[in-house]
Motif scaffolding. Structure first.
Motif, mmCIF file in Angstrom:
data_model
loop_
_atom_site.group_PDB
_atom_site.id
_atom_site.type_symbol
_atom_site.label_atom_id
_atom_site.label_comp_id
_atom_site.label_asym_id
_atom_site.label_seq_id
_atom_site.Cartn_x
_atom_site.Cartn_y
_atom_site.Cartn_z
ATOM 1 N N VAL A 43 38.395 29.770 33.705
ATOM 2 C CA VAL A 43 36.836 30.772 33.200
ATOM 3 C C VAL A 43 37.643 31.964 32.631
ATOM 4 N N ALA A 44 38.651 31.793 31.715
ATOM 5 C CA ALA A 44 39.081 33.063 30.944
ATOM 6 C C ALA A 44 37.982 33.879 30.373
ATOM 7 N N HIS A 80 29.680 37.492 36.456
ATOM 8 C CA HIS A 80 29.306 36.445 35.721
ATOM 9 C C HIS A 80 29.253 35.024 36.203
ATOM 10 N N LEU A 81 29.785 34.973 37.157
ATOM 11 C CA LEU A 81 30.203 33.497 37.964
ATOM 12 C C LEU A 81 29.117 33.405 38.994
ATOM 13 N N SER A 82 28.785 32.071 39.395
ATOM 14 C CA SER A 82 27.966 31.795 40.686
ATOM 15 C C SER A 82 28.419 30.511 41.320
ATOM 16 N N ALA A 83 28.614 30.425 42.518
ATOM 17 C CA ALA A 83 28.972 29.047 43.219
ATOM 18 C C ALA A 83 28.048 28.906 44.255
ATOM 19 N N ALA A 114 27.844 32.856 33.103
ATOM 20 C CA ALA A 114 26.980 33.137 31.741
ATOM 21 C C ALA A 114 27.312 34.573 31.697
ATOM 22 N N GLN A 115 27.726 34.696 30.416
ATOM 23 C CA GLN A 115 28.226 36.097 29.805
ATOM 24 C C GLN A 115 27.033 36.749 29.190
ATOM 25 N N PRO A 116 26.750 38.116 29.345
ATOM 26 C CA PRO A 116 25.943 38.701 28.625
ATOM 27 C C PRO A 116 26.515 38.942 27.049
ATOM 28 N N GLU A 117 25.689 38.746 26.107
ATOM 29 C CA GLU A 117 26.170 39.002 24.750
ATOM 30 C C GLU A 117 26.492 40.513 24.389
ATOM 31 N N ARG A 169 30.902 30.519 26.408
ATOM 32 C CA ARG A 169 29.193 29.891 26.493
ATOM 33 C C ARG A 169 29.130 29.825 27.847
ATOM 34 N N GLN A 170 27.632 29.559 28.227
ATOM 35 C CA GLN A 170 27.296 29.538 29.566
ATOM 36 C C GLN A 170 27.740 27.976 30.017
ATOM 37 N N PHE A 171 27.924 27.850 31.194
ATOM 38 C CA PHE A 171 28.099 26.336 31.678
ATOM 39 C C PHE A 171 27.634 26.337 32.995
ATOM 40 N N GLN A 172 27.580 25.122 33.491
ATOM 41 C CA GLN A 172 27.081 24.714 34.880
ATOM 42 C C GLN A 172 27.975 23.239 35.271
#
Length: 136
Positions: free
Chosen positions: A52-53, A59-62, A74-77, A91-94
């Motif tokens: 998750v570089a 910006h991360l959740s588990a 999810a990172q803010p632009e 980019r956002q991921f799940q």
């Protein structure tokens, strides 16, 4: 047309939930971002490491929901930066991992661009329960 279930044997009662989990796993196997490793650290422990570089811990959740470990980012632009070339994916991921019954998330942490999640399955004792058979 009816769908034939792999777990439709009359001797496999209550496995419909397992079948739906297998279907969910097959659907999520197509996504390759972010890359990850899963390693077994002992007989009852595992470690998931996701690359998750560029993501900060905030910006991360588990979360664990319905025996699924859901890891999202999810990172803010950043509108203040003007990229000539942008090759680092942010980019956002799940990403979803289906957990077996009894698996617990012990801890999670980020270091050097790697999100590490530790899992364990506590030892359980086998319980034999006698069922009385009565006449009606």
């Amino acid at each position: 047309m009816t769908r034939v279930s792999l777990l439709s044997s009359p001797f496999l009662l209550g496995f419909d939930r397992l079948e739906s989990m297998l279907e969910r796993a097959a659907r999520s196997a197509d996504d390759a971002y972010p890359p990850y490793n899963i390693e077994q650290t002992s007989e009852t422990s595992w470690r998931i490491v996701l690359a998750v570089a560029g993501f900060l811990p905030e910006h991360l959740s588990a979360t664990v929901e319905d025996n699924q470990l859901v890891v999202a980012g999810a990172q803010p632009e950043d509108k203040t930066r003007n990229f000539v070339h942008r090759g680092i994916a942010t980019r956002q991921f799940q990403r979803r991992f289906i957990l077996a019954e009894g698996i617990e998330v012990v801890r999670a942490g980020v270091e050097n661009g790697l999100l590490t999640i530790e899992l364990t399955r506590p030892k359980t004792q086998s319980v034999v329960r006698r069922i009385d058979i009565v006449t009606r």
